[in-house]
Design an enzyme around this catalytic site. Sequence first.
Site, mmCIF file in Angstrom:
data_model
loop_
_atom_site.group_PDB
_atom_site.id
_atom_site.type_symbol
_atom_site.label_atom_id
_atom_site.label_comp_id
_atom_site.label_asym_id
_atom_site.label_seq_id
_atom_site.Cartn_x
_atom_site.Cartn_y
_atom_site.Cartn_z
ATOM 1 N N ASP A 215 25.540 36.120 -11.761
ATOM 2 C CA ASP A 215 26.022 36.569 -10.454
ATOM 3 C C ASP A 215 25.041 37.617 -9.968
ATOM 4 O O ASP A 215 24.710 38.557 -10.697
ATOM 5 C CB ASP A 215 27.436 37.131 -10.502
ATOM 6 C CG ASP A 215 28.025 37.160 -9.085
ATOM 7 O OD1 ASP A 215 28.215 36.070 -8.511
ATOM 8 O OD2 ASP A 215 28.239 38.252 -8.545
ATOM 9 N N THR B 289 25.791 27.472 -12.855
ATOM 10 C CA THR B 289 25.429 27.761 -11.468
ATOM 11 C C THR B 289 25.304 26.465 -10.690
ATOM 12 O O THR B 289 24.929 25.436 -11.243
ATOM 13 C CB THR B 289 24.101 28.546 -11.375
ATOM 14 O OG1 THR B 289 23.800 28.774 -9.992
ATOM 15 C CG2 THR B 289 22.938 27.824 -12.018
ATOM 16 N N ASN C 271 23.540 26.799 -7.818
ATOM 17 C CA ASN C 271 22.415 27.202 -6.962
ATOM 18 C C ASN C 271 21.114 26.715 -7.612
ATOM 19 O O ASN C 271 20.735 27.216 -8.676
ATOM 20 C CB ASN C 271 22.453 28.733 -6.826
ATOM 21 C CG ASN C 271 21.299 29.280 -6.003
ATOM 22 O OD1 ASN C 271 20.187 28.762 -6.036
ATOM 23 N ND2 ASN C 271 21.565 30.353 -5.278
ATOM 24 N N PRO C 272 20.428 25.740 -7.007
ATOM 25 C CA PRO C 272 19.239 25.167 -7.646
ATOM 26 C C PRO C 272 18.110 26.181 -7.830
ATOM 27 O O PRO C 272 17.354 26.080 -8.805
ATOM 28 C CB PRO C 272 18.801 24.044 -6.684
ATOM 29 C CG PRO C 272 19.751 24.033 -5.552
ATOM 30 C CD PRO C 272 20.777 25.097 -5.731
ATOM 31 N N LYS D 252 18.395 29.409 -8.563
ATOM 32 C CA LYS D 252 18.735 30.151 -9.788
ATOM 33 C C LYS D 252 18.543 29.301 -11.029
ATOM 34 O O LYS D 252 18.018 29.763 -12.036
ATOM 35 C CB LYS D 252 20.237 30.482 -9.770
ATOM 36 C CG LYS D 252 20.635 31.720 -9.119
ATOM 37 C CD LYS D 252 22.122 31.847 -9.426
ATOM 38 C CE LYS D 252 22.773 32.884 -8.612
ATOM 39 N NZ LYS D 252 24.209 32.985 -8.918
ATOM 40 N N LYS E 72 7.126 36.386 -10.208
ATOM 41 C CA LYS E 72 8.495 36.859 -9.935
ATOM 42 C C LYS E 72 9.301 36.892 -11.238
ATOM 43 O O LYS E 72 9.998 37.859 -11.531
ATOM 44 C CB LYS E 72 9.178 35.970 -8.887
ATOM 45 C CG LYS E 72 10.619 36.419 -8.603
ATOM 46 C CD LYS E 72 11.399 35.512 -7.680
ATOM 47 C CE LYS E 72 12.862 35.958 -7.629
ATOM 48 N NZ LYS E 72 13.759 35.017 -6.974
ATOM 49 N N GLY F 141 16.867 32.113 -1.297
ATOM 50 C CA GLY F 141 17.720 33.179 -0.757
ATOM 51 C C GLY F 141 16.938 34.208 0.066
ATOM 52 O O GLY F 141 16.205 33.860 0.991
ATOM 53 N N ASP G 36 14.425 36.082 -0.757
ATOM 54 C CA ASP G 36 13.087 36.401 -1.273
ATOM 55 C C ASP G 36 12.039 36.729 -0.201
ATOM 56 O O ASP G 36 11.210 37.618 -0.414
ATOM 57 C CB ASP G 36 12.577 35.267 -2.168
ATOM 58 C CG ASP G 36 13.154 35.351 -3.578
ATOM 59 O OD1 ASP G 36 13.648 36.428 -3.952
ATOM 60 O OD2 ASP G 36 13.104 34.338 -4.300
HETATM 61 P P1 ITT Z 1 26.413 30.195 -8.175
HETATM 62 O O1 ITT Z 1 27.610 31.097 -7.998
HETATM 63 O O2 ITT Z 1 26.787 28.760 -8.261
HETATM 64 O O3 ITT Z 1 25.537 30.633 -9.293
HETATM 65 P P2 ITT Z 1 25.573 31.359 -5.668
HETATM 66 O O4 ITT Z 1 24.360 31.170 -4.815
HETATM 67 O O5 ITT Z 1 26.907 31.295 -4.984
HETATM 68 O O6 ITT Z 1 25.495 30.287 -6.858
HETATM 69 P P3 ITT Z 1 25.967 34.176 -6.182
HETATM 70 O O7 ITT Z 1 27.394 34.183 -5.801
HETATM 71 O O8 ITT Z 1 25.570 34.956 -7.394
HETATM 72 O O9 ITT Z 1 25.443 32.698 -6.442
HETATM 73 O O10 ITT Z 1 25.134 34.640 -4.926
HETATM 74 C C1 ITT Z 1 23.936 35.250 -5.080
HETATM 75 C C2 ITT Z 1 23.157 35.183 -3.793
HETATM 76 O O11 ITT Z 1 22.247 36.292 -3.785
HETATM 77 C C3 ITT Z 1 22.306 33.935 -3.792
HETATM 78 O O12 ITT Z 1 22.907 32.903 -3.064
HETATM 79 C C4 ITT Z 1 21.009 34.422 -3.169
HETATM 80 O O13 ITT Z 1 21.009 34.240 -1.823
HETATM 81 C C5 ITT Z 1 20.966 35.916 -3.452
HETATM 82 N N1 ITT Z 1 20.023 36.106 -4.557
HETATM 83 C C6 ITT Z 1 20.302 36.291 -5.871
HETATM 84 N N2 ITT Z 1 19.184 36.338 -6.597
HETATM 85 C C7 ITT Z 1 18.170 36.176 -5.725
HETATM 86 C C8 ITT Z 1 16.781 36.110 -5.857
HETATM 87 O O14 ITT Z 1 16.186 36.162 -7.032
HETATM 88 N N3 ITT Z 1 16.059 35.942 -4.759
HETATM 89 C C9 ITT Z 1 16.633 35.838 -3.547
HETATM 90 N N4 ITT Z 1 17.930 35.858 -3.328
HETATM 91 C C10 ITT Z 1 18.707 36.037 -4.409
#
Ligand code: ITT
Length: 200
Positions: free
Chosen positions: A75, A15, A17-18, A20, A182, A160, A162
């Site tokens: 994802d 990932t 996304n920091p 995640k 959480k 995101g 949340d």
């Molecule tokens: P990677 O693909 O690099 O992992 P990404 O942010 O692009 O990062 P995704 O395509 O899976 O990942 O997008 C998921 C989005 O859904 C993420 O950017 C968040 O905004 C939202 N999301 C997922 N889990 C969440 C959570 O626990 N709390 C809040 N928002 C969440």
Amino acid sequence: MALKLEPGARLVVATHNPGKARELAAILENRFDLVTAGELGLPEPEETETTFVGNALLKARAAAQASGLIALADDSGLSVAALDGAPGVYSARWAGPDKDFGLAMAKVEERLQATGLEDCAAWFTCALAVAWPHEGPALVVEGRVDGQLTFPGRGRRGFGYDPIFTPDGGALTFGEMEPAAKDAMSHRARAFEKLKAALL
Ligand code: ITT
């Protein structure tokens, strides 16, 4: 032979996304020797699939192939009942190129308002995929948490969407909850429970 993940195994968390990455590290509880895709400088593959499962597999396979390590990918996204499941797999894309989740949450609010705001039910989904290098096998599981959307958003924790999501049975949004609270009930934690049952 059954697929297994040995404790202490070196795993790349696929990932960029920091938020995640932080949650996954907490949920995995030092079981593995983790390195992130960012630390290895792995490219971000284009998410061309239309399901969480499809995109999680695609990301895990790409990272396993590029790194030669076992890869774990997440994802995930927010689905809104009154919006027929949107933004769903497009949750990250609703934030635009600047990853502005204030903008993404405003878009959700605007679209929900247009429906009359009678049904604010929503859920988060997380697909976790593990792939082994060299075109080896892969495994994918899915977890979900149901709740309600509230506006304006509350809390600065998490990431995101949340601040606008309150899980069913609770009073605090994910943005207000302690990270450990959480992580005890999230879609990500529920998916990991299934992964543990399958692999550990
Ligand atoms: P990677 O693909 O690099 O992992 P990404 O942010 O692009 O990062 P995704 O395509 O899976 O990942 O997008 C998921 C989005 O859904 C993420 O950017 C968040 O905004 C939202 N999301 C997922 N889990 C969440 C959570 O626990 N709390 C809040 N928002 C969440």
